[in-house]
Enzyme design. Structure first.
Site, PDB file in Angstrom:
ATOM      1  N   GLU A   1     -14.462   0.441 -10.264  1.00 11.73           N
ATOM      2  CA  GLU A   1     -14.708  -0.995 -10.127  1.00 11.73           C
ATOM      3  C   GLU A   1     -16.121  -1.306  -9.659  1.00 11.73           C
ATOM      4  OE1 GLU A   1     -10.298  -2.758  -9.287  1.00 11.73           O
ATOM      5  OE2 GLU A   1     -11.391  -2.108  -7.510  1.00 11.73           O
TER       6      GLU A   1
ATOM      7  N   GLU B   1      -1.091  -8.035  -1.289  1.00 13.72           N
ATOM      8  CA  GLU B   1      -1.966  -8.546  -2.351  1.00 13.72           C
ATOM      9  C   GLU B   1      -1.170  -9.084  -3.542  1.00 13.72           C
ATOM     10  OE1 GLU B   1      -4.712  -5.608  -3.706  1.00 13.72           O
ATOM     11  OE2 GLU B   1      -5.569  -6.880  -5.269  1.00 13.72           O
TER      12      GLU B   1
ATOM     13  N   ASP C   1      -1.965  -0.419  -9.831  1.00 14.54           N
ATOM     14  CA  ASP C   1      -2.617  -0.975  -8.647  1.00 14.54           C
ATOM     15  C   ASP C   1      -1.653  -1.786  -7.788  1.00 14.54           C
ATOM     16  OD1 ASP C   1      -4.421  -1.766  -6.776  1.00 14.54           O
ATOM     17  OD2 ASP C   1      -5.485  -3.176  -8.045  1.00 14.54           O
TER      18      ASP C   1
ATOM     19  N   ARG D   1      -5.394   2.425 -19.100  1.00 14.42           N
ATOM     20  CA  ARG D   1      -5.746   2.468 -17.682  1.00 14.42           C
ATOM     21  C   ARG D   1      -4.810   3.321 -16.840  1.00 14.42           C
ATOM     22  NH1 ARG D   1      -6.536  -2.723 -13.615  1.00 14.42           N
ATOM     23  NH2 ARG D   1      -6.144  -1.575 -11.690  1.00 14.42           N
TER      24      ARG D   1
END
Lengths: 719, 719
Positions: free
Chosen positions: B308, B410, B382, B353
């Site tokens: 990232e 999150e 994630d 991914r």
């Protein structure tokens, strides 16, 4: 959520500081710390006089009075009982019922107006009763807090006879809080407004914020930053604003919003925000109606326009008055107010910064709608440690000028320095403008009495954040407190307020009251000496405003740089604002104008504000050269901070251990940073004076280059 | 600073919720809430068994044990007394003295290793004594907290005989905290680290943080964000890091730092950060030496590299192993560790991914220095509400793989949803990798037992902030708690931990324990249904990750968009990761690989993770079509949240009013947002299925367009 009371006291005496677990007063309760009155005799007297109480009425406000008395007296006296009116030793009553009681005892309730109160002992025959009387419920709330203060500060209630009303109408906190909870110039954590969780999640802290404000008479809060995000006016946020307004209403606190002048374009989809455009007017009219639909007592708008990049009427060729009046007309049908800031300065203007607000606003006097106040910072620049008062005060007789004080410590050490602002506020309020001859003080301008203004106001830029102790430093709570007290009564002395605050917040023990009050009263002058003695100003770090940086010369605008303000050169130092220079003194009335035009008659505290003087200029009070005096002041300042630390240390065991410890840690930082200011400034200015540091004074530890290299990209509170 | 204890209890029974001033437990004390044991008989037994205590030794840690016992027992039993060893009913002792006692009672102290403990009743003749024995002082501290837990949860101490040691070596919190106090993916206020005021100003909160962690066995903390600011390695910040390390040391907590791989260039003035460059190596060696000079027990570095946008060894043509090993060599002389994250995915890679971490890291197995752990997120994407375990677990036998769980929410409702993560952690840890045949659970990979690794670790991305209750929501404290408990013992059941937590944090009352434990155990599955049922994933709002947004298709990288993950079209929905698709299942061991390759044998909870299925695909468990099942799950989820709210409401009066009120307000938000997820997702996917919302289910209130228009630029926690 007061912290541990009974256990806390036990531990205090047991001296738990040495433990890894420090319990006690963490500062959350502020000055509403209703601990048991330690003096047994007083406690008994109070108990007899007020423990059995009756509060009349069922409004939200009267219910709050009941809760507060119950909570407070239970703490202060360890008993509290709601009883029938006939059995009550204390009666709190408002409205027509209060008027009836007042009449029957020949008390002048009319004199206290809508927000004031009487706290009075009534004796008839053998029986005596204490009453709190007010015309409004909120007046009764204020009176209740006044009565509680009497007890908290261990004053007698015998024959009590207090009549009080606020001298200023709008007593307002300005929160420079962004919608992402960052607080611009905030040093006590992030914004207490948790926008994301509103409207559902309502912290007890919101209530305690309202209680604290009501207890000192603050009756308005501007929730968001003057550098305003237009989204605050969208339905998504207004629903959240309403939740806060609903919570604050019974405490007598109105909610205001900062608005972005270009909102019609940014969220309204209009092509312009020209205040004379009909569509724009309609947009604001409709927006006001939408707000008042949900918040019937909404306070109004605060506006920063055409200042530091904010949009404003000037973008459309209109004056500040035209901009303010458009908003005022939108709010007027609903009873709202516009607070329009005079803090404007523009790069494109060919005029020295300190003069611009006056030049821009004075010609507009008489042009503002009657529900507009022009909000003026205390000094002509920007909340420096010390500034002379702004020459606008006194210069606009037809316009109500609202005082804007900074409570947060942007230029005064953030939340790590021990600085009580009471003396600074007092210095400004007592300053004589001579606008209508001698005695035309700033206070009389602000309270509206000098020019008989229709409305008056005082604002403080809040120092409040999510830190447990609210302000990041216990002592800085006193600045919130004194702002409220002086907004209620601009004549009250800083010392009286300091005294009350220490008793309510720290201890009623004489040693503590005397020591801390003394420290507080000296602290502002000390800090001015450590940073900007003799009228120096604006020599702090760039951007974050942290620490000394008289060398700043690289910012995009001349008047953002330190060197613009101190003007040190081989010849001397200071800004010539006398007639031989930019002639800023002309903006003051005679005889002040003439006094400030001459270094010999200029007060030393403003010397370098108004004059550029040679390094060997002789300072009248000391006989020293200017260079020597400057250096001595910096050294004296740093030494005095060290003395403050010693005074504090001597209070160990006399103050709650957690309060004591918090201030002690902050004092370490204050001492360190005072030395840093001293060393950096003296080394920097020495380049110009070419003179040695006077004998007997220790040399700075580092080189100037080392001080100049220091960098603080993450300093808090940046804009 | 526990809040009011005695007064709080009085008020609780007085039912003060209706007052404007809600007092009581505000959540600050977490699970270390040492209120009086209400059962008189138990209280008397405990008092007899432990109130007179003796702690041997004078180290900082032993002093802390003394303080904690004194504080805790005074609260739990309202008495505590330090007495001579011979008179003590409770003795806490470590080291050789503990070994002597253990030998004389035939207790195996060696078995508990360096961090474990024995809590044991010793009987000799008529007298009995409870001892906490450990080889190290920190072991004794852990044992003390274990004993206190026994009392807090109202378990008997009779014949107590506990032997415990951690199964995992490094039990670490990862704080994604920036130096400006913003917490990336933080929803509980800002960072508790006040960098500006360190090193002088040391909040009591720092100590209470250490206490909470020590009480659950956490022995490491990474202070700063994995998206690291290189300044953390400058002397200005290291001085502050040292202050925290000094505070945490006696609690057995080592400090780690996240470092930016390009630090040699950014703060070292070097031209490269190539890990094979000699100057670069020397720079890191010197930096490590500089750190250990001040912090002799510094834990080491956590690194996010080539992920990232973060720099990494790949920028210089080097492998992750080469990058990690350079740092490992710098730390090795001092005993430090590198935690190197496997969370990498790159746009330029032509691979799906979820497969990239495996592809990149598996070939490096065996190449890492022995003081490197590779830190792997629990799932291959994630931290989604539910993911299958990462196929890296089991795939790198020669490399210790550290588990990275997310504790902060999150993707699970920030701090406003009632979600206990214990069952999710348990699901992952108990999953069978089949790496060495059946029973090769993820837990055995992580604790190092499967491959006999030299070192083991588990990390949790912290949910801690400055909110008074630490985590923004009382219930979310349990996720911090369970992370610690499962890091100590990966086999402990989520339900056992929930039970303990409720008793310690809320109440020992059976009704409360049963109700809240039940709510907690169901809460994760419920929330998966409200957001991403049947294996859906990554369909949240862009950037801030707040709320539903399956329509996101505009982000710069394909694999940042929601549409990349759900792949809904006219034919069906789901990501074909079977052999007919991207064949991610090949990364798992047989027979899991084959099981996941076939929708019929894929667990329904992962169905759409591995398969793209037609809208009319029949769901085995219900017989419904996929479309109907999807819709029913969303509706069921929202209904279940409503049920959670009702369960909570029924506890009023059984839970401290302030705790009760806080959760109640958050439940309002949870209910609202569950409906929002349901409506937005069902309307969105309906565009593709073209099928109606099944009969009997209410229609969404708004249109899809309205949901798509919602915007939250100031949602908290953004990166």
């Amino acid at each position: 959520m007061k912290t541990i009371l009974i256990l806390g006291l036990l531990l205090f005496t047991a001296g738990s500081v040495a433990s890894s677990i420090i319990e006690g007063e963490d500062g959350y309760r502020l000055w509403l710390k209703y601990d048991l009155v330690s003096n047994k005799k007083l406690q008994q007297a109070y108990t007899r006089q007020v423990a059995d109480f009756y509060v009349s009425g069922e409004s939200g406000t009267m219910q709050i009075i009941r809760d507060e008395l119950n909570y407070a007296l239970r703490g202060l006296l360890s008993q509290a009982k709601q009883v029938a009116e006939s059995e009550a030793s204390l009666v709190v009553v408002s409205g027509s019922k209060a008027a009836t009681i007042a009449r029957s005892h020949n008390l002048d309730l009319d004199a206290v107006g809508n927000e004031g109160y009487l706290v009075q002992q009534l004796v008839s025959g053998d029986t005596s009763q204490i009453v709190v009387l007010a015309n409004s419920d909120v007046g009764a709330l204020y009176g209740t807090y006044r009565l509680l203060r009497q007890i908290q500060t261990h004053q007698s209630l015998d024959e009590i006879a207090i009549s009080s009303k606020p001298d200023i109408d709008l007593r307002v906190l300005n929160h420079w809080d962004n919608l992402d909870r960052h607080v611009e110039r905030g040093y006590a954590g992030e914004s207490i407004w948790d926008w994301h969780k509103l409207p559902e999640y309502r912290y007890q802290r919101y209530i305690d914020y309202a209680r604290a404000n009501a207890s000192i008479g603050i009756n308005g809060t501007v929730l968001n930053n003057v550098n305003a995000d237009p989204l605050i006016l969208t339905p998504h946020y207004l629903e959240k604003v309403k939740a806060l307004a609903d919570l604050f209403r019974p405490y007598g606190i109105k909610v205001f919003l900062s608005v972005k002048f270009s909102s019609p374009q940014l969220i309204g989809g209009l092509a312009t925000s020209d205040p004379l455009n009909e569509e724009v007017k309609q947009w604001w009219n409709a927006k006001a109606a939408e707000i008042y639909q949900e918040i019937p007592d909404f306070g109004g708008f605060l506006v920063k326009a055409n200042s530091e990049g904010q949009p404003g009427p000037g973008d459309f060729g209109r004056t500040h008055a035209q901009g303010a009046n458009m908003l005022a007309q939108a709010l007027k049908p609903h009873g709202g107010t516009v607070m329009w800031r005079a803090f404007v300065y523009a790069n494109e203007k060919n005029e020295e910064r300190s003069k611009q607000a006056y030049s821009e606003f004075k010609p507009l006097d008489g042009q503002f709608e009657e529900n507009v106040l022009v909000q003026v910072k205390n000094g002509p620049i920007d909340f420096q440690p010390r500034e002379p008062f702004s020459p606008l005060f006194g210069a606009m007789p037809k316009t109500p000028l609202m005082m804007e004080f900074q409570v947060t410590m942007e230029y005064l050490g953030f939340s790590t320095h021990f600085v009580y602002l009471g003396p600074m506020y007092e210095e400004v309020l007592k300053a004589d403008t001579f606008a209508r001859g001698e005695g035309s003080t700033v206070a009389k301008v602000v309270d509206g009495s000098l020019f008989d203004n229709r409305i008056s106001g005082m604002a403080g830029v809040a120092n409040i954040g999510t830190d447990r102790n609210w302000t990041g430093h216990i002592i800085l709570q006193s600045n919130w407190y004194v702002l409220g007290r002086m907004a209620w009564d601009p004549q009250v002395s800083a010392e009286t307020v300091a005294n009350d605050w220490v008793r309510m917040t720290l201890s009623n023990e004489t040693k503590v009251v005397l020591t801390v009050s003394d420290m507080m009263m000296r602290s502002h002058e000390i800090t001015v000496n450590t940073m900007t003695p003799l009228g120096l100003h604006h020599i702090m770090g760039a951007g974050h405003h942290f620490g000394p940086a008289p060398w700043v010369d690289f910012l995009g605008r001349a008047d953002w740089n330190s060197v613009y303000y101190h003007r040190a050169d081989k010849q001397g130092i200071g800004f010539d604002r006398s007639p031989s220079g930019v002639n800023a003194v002309e903006q003051y009335f005679s005889p002040l104008r003439e006094q400030l035009a001459d270094p010999a008659t200029t007060p030393e505290k403003y010397l370098l504000w108004f004059h550029h003087l040679p390094w060997d200029y002789e300072i009248a009070s000391s006989g020293r050269t200017l260079w020597s005096e400057l250096v001595h002041r910096y050294y004296q300042g740093a030494d005095d901070v060290k003395t403050l630390e010693q005074q504090w240390d001597a209070l160990e065991g006399h103050i709650d251990p957690l309060q004591f410890h918090q201030v002690q840690m902050a004092m370490d930082i204050h001492v360190k940073e005072a030395l840093w200011w001293r060393n950096a400034c003296v080394l920097y200015f020495q380049q110009f004076s070419g003179m040695p540091i006077p004998d007997g004074l220790p040399k700075p530890e580092k080189s100037l280059a080392e001080y100049q290299k220091m960098s603080f990209p993450h300093a808090p509170g940046q804009g």
